[in-house]
Scaffold this active site. Structure first.
Site, PDB file in Angstrom:
ATOM      1  N   HIS A 133       0.785  -1.235   0.000  1.00  9.66           N
ATOM      2  CA  HIS A 133       0.000   0.000   0.000  1.00  9.66           C
ATOM      3  C   HIS A 133       0.813   1.279   0.000  1.00  9.66           C
ATOM      4  CE1 HIS A 133       0.944   0.128   4.282  1.00  9.66           C
ATOM      5  NE2 HIS A 133       0.593   1.384   4.246  1.00  9.66           N
TER       6      HIS A 133
HETATM    7  C1  UD1 Z   1      -2.140   5.874   5.273  1.00  8.42           C
HETATM    8  C2  UD1 Z   1      -0.842   6.384   5.905  1.00  8.42           C
HETATM    9  C3  UD1 Z   1       0.161   5.247   5.967  1.00  8.42           C
HETATM   10  C4  UD1 Z   1      -0.426   4.042   6.665  1.00  8.42           C
HETATM   11  C5  UD1 Z   1      -1.719   3.636   5.969  1.00  8.42           C
HETATM   12  C6  UD1 Z   1      -2.376   2.452   6.606  1.00  8.42           C
HETATM   13  C7  UD1 Z   1      -0.389   8.758   5.440  1.00  8.42           C
HETATM   14  C8  UD1 Z   1       0.458   9.704   4.699  1.00  8.42           C
HETATM   15  N1  UD1 Z   1      -0.242   7.457   5.104  1.00  8.42           N
HETATM   16  O1  UD1 Z   1      -1.839   5.529   3.917  1.00  8.42           O
HETATM   17  O2  UD1 Z   1       1.297   5.674   6.674  1.00  8.42           O
HETATM   18  O3  UD1 Z   1       0.497   2.973   6.631  1.00  8.42           O
HETATM   19  O4  UD1 Z   1      -2.617   4.760   6.000  1.00  8.42           O
HETATM   20  O5  UD1 Z   1      -3.329   1.890   5.732  1.00  8.42           O
HETATM   21  O6  UD1 Z   1      -1.145   9.161   6.304  1.00  8.42           O
HETATM   22  N2  UD1 Z   1      -9.018   5.035   0.430  1.00  8.42           N
HETATM   23  C9  UD1 Z   1     -10.270   4.503   0.306  1.00  8.42           C
HETATM   24  N3  UD1 Z   1     -10.951   4.216   1.437  1.00  8.42           N
HETATM   25  C10 UD1 Z   1     -10.445   4.448   2.683  1.00  8.42           C
HETATM   26  C11 UD1 Z   1      -9.160   5.004   2.797  1.00  8.42           C
HETATM   27  C12 UD1 Z   1      -8.457   5.284   1.655  1.00  8.42           C
HETATM   28  O7  UD1 Z   1     -10.784   4.278  -0.794  1.00  8.42           O
HETATM   29  O8  UD1 Z   1     -11.137   4.140   3.681  1.00  8.42           O
HETATM   30  C13 UD1 Z   1      -8.249   5.311  -0.807  1.00  8.42           C
HETATM   31  C14 UD1 Z   1      -8.459   6.686  -1.332  1.00  8.42           C
HETATM   32  O9  UD1 Z   1      -8.486   6.616  -2.711  1.00  8.42           O
HETATM   33  C15 UD1 Z   1      -7.214   7.426  -0.892  1.00  8.42           C
HETATM   34  C16 UD1 Z   1      -6.154   6.317  -0.890  1.00  8.42           C
HETATM   35  O10 UD1 Z   1      -6.864   5.139  -0.542  1.00  8.42           O
HETATM   36  O11 UD1 Z   1      -6.900   8.492  -1.709  1.00  8.42           O
HETATM   37  C17 UD1 Z   1      -5.034   6.522   0.087  1.00  8.42           C
HETATM   38  O12 UD1 Z   1      -5.538   6.708   1.411  1.00  8.42           O
HETATM   39  P1  UD1 Z   1      -4.753   7.617   2.477  1.00  8.42           P
HETATM   40  O13 UD1 Z   1      -5.404   7.562   3.796  1.00  8.42           O
HETATM   41  O14 UD1 Z   1      -4.488   8.954   1.885  1.00  8.42           O
HETATM   42  O15 UD1 Z   1      -3.349   6.911   2.616  1.00  8.42           O
HETATM   43  P2  UD1 Z   1      -2.991   5.380   2.832  1.00  8.42           P
HETATM   44  O16 UD1 Z   1      -2.382   4.910   1.577  1.00  8.42           O
HETATM   45  O17 UD1 Z   1      -4.109   4.555   3.394  1.00  8.42           O
END
Ligand code: UD1
Length: 352
Positions: free
Chosen positions: A203
């Site tokens: 991820h």
């Molecule tokens: C975040 C943390 C990372 C952690 C991870 C655990 C930051 C910078 N990164 O990364 O350190 O290891 O969480 O999982 O804070 N999305 C969904 N549904 C959700 C959440 C996310 O569809 O419930 C999708 C969205 O398209 C979003 C992308 O995932 O843009 C990334 O989510 P985001 O929370 O920005 O970062 P993570 O990659 O989850």
């Protein structure tokens, strides 16, 4: 004493579970969920399974660019802090929710406690590294999961308020693995026998947002002769849609799993392939070899003990590790003794 605890993403729910329980015996805890993770299988399931109290505030911030997401959190967290007037704000780990919480609090002259302080990858391309460094420099109480983290802080001139407590994620594994063994149906539902598969998760931005890296990783696991169980983070699923992949008959792709199923899938796998910090440690605690799809790790002890090997997104190295990495090293108590939550609660209590 009133404590506002801020969570927002999966690993923070896991870290908050053992600690929140202890804190609530002594203090008034107000729980804030930023809404960074919002899908039911990325958020709600963790609260249910781990018995985390319903958040007092859900800020509903959701996804966005780093500036947008962090900025919205900062605005909303400040409102909560002005209203609640806590004595302490507690933040976990290294996500955008962590930096937003610590910055909002520090600017209001509210003391900040950071759980998992001092972890460093020394790679400033990672958003998590920037979040950690800034949060540590804003924090008054710094609870370190390992002694290496204490040394890292010292090198940055941070020595006051620093405590080696051990890792709350180790507390969580010890508290919940038995429950997982008793209640999880994941092996049956996937028709899996113990120790007949590898467990993979990907991820991190450096792997998902770089299509070359993502392709290398997926091709390497597709070319292996092993059965691979691969729960897919929403970001990874989105990015996989945009690249051309080989056929993947040996890979069982599935939705993200909850904490208990995750522990059971790790424990029963032959090896884990991951770029997650938390899963590297969970594999170590459950004595499963870990192949880390990154060039560096914050959890160097797992590599020094030779239960973890760093292979980056290098197709050949991944395949070699799948075939040949067989740890025989012994383990030690680098991550404490499973009572980090008690230690953190006592330190806060003694200071209040
Ligand atoms: C975040 C943390 C990372 C952690 C991870 C655990 C930051 C910078 N990164 O990364 O350190 O290891 O969480 O999982 O804070 N999305 C969904 N549904 C959700 C959440 C996310 O569809 O419930 C999708 C969205 O398209 C979003 C992308 O995932 O843009 C990334 O989510 P985001 O929370 O920005 O970062 P993570 O990659 O989850």
């Amino acid at each position: 004493m009133k404590i506002v605890s801020i969570v927002g993403a999966r690993p923070q729910f896991v870290k908050a579970a053992p600690l929140s329980k202890k804190l609530r015996k002594k203090f008034n805890e107000v729980l804030v969920h930023t809404g960074q993770h919002y899908d039911p299988n990325m958020s709600e399931i963790f609260f249910k399974e781990l018995g985390i109290p319903e958040p007092d505030y859900n800020l509903g911030v959701g996804s966005g660019s780093h500036g947008e997401q962090t900025g919205k959190m900062l605005i909303e967290i400040e409102k909560v802090l002005l209203k609640e007037k806590p004595d302490l704000v507690l933040v976990y780990g290294d996500t955008n929710s962590t930096i937003a919480g610590s910055l909002a609090a520090a600017k209001l002259h509210i003391k900040v406690a950071h759980v998992e302080a001092g972890a460093r990858s020394f790679n400033r391309q990672m958003p998590e590294e920037l979040n950690r460094v800034v949060t540590d420099h804003l924090s008054n109480l710094l609870f370190c999961a390992t002694k290496t983290s204490v040394v890292n802080l010292k090198k940055e001139g941070i020595t006051r308020g620093v405590y080696f407590t051990g890792d709350v994620m180790y507390d969580a594994v010890l508290q919940f693995v038995d429950q997982g063994r008793k209640t999880s149906k994941i092996l049956e539902s996937l028709n899996l026998k113990s120790k007949t598969y590898l467990y993979a998760t990907v991820h991190r931005a450096e792997n998902t947002d770089n299509s070359e890296n993502l392709k290398n990783i997926i091709s390497a696991i597709a070319e292996s002769s092993e059965k691979i169980i691969f729960p897919i983070h929403p970001r990874t699923r989105k990015m996989m849609g945009g690249i051309e992949l080989p056929s993947l008959p040996n890979i069982k792709m599935m939705e993200p799993v909850g904490y208990l199923d995750n522990l059971i899938l790790i424990e029963n796998s032959n090896k884990v392939l991951t770029d997650s910090g938390g899963i590297q440690k969970e594999a170590y605690f459950l004595k499963v070899p870990c192949i880390t799809l990154r060039e560096e790790t914050e959890w160097v002890e797992t590599v020094e003990d030779r239960w973890n090997i760093l292979v980056g997104a290098d197709n050949k190295k991944i395949q070699q590790a799948i075939d040949k990495f067989e740890p025989k090293g012994k383990q030690s108590d680098h991550f404490g003794d499973g009572t980090a939550s008690d230690k953190i609660t006592k330190i806060i209590s003694d200071l209040s």
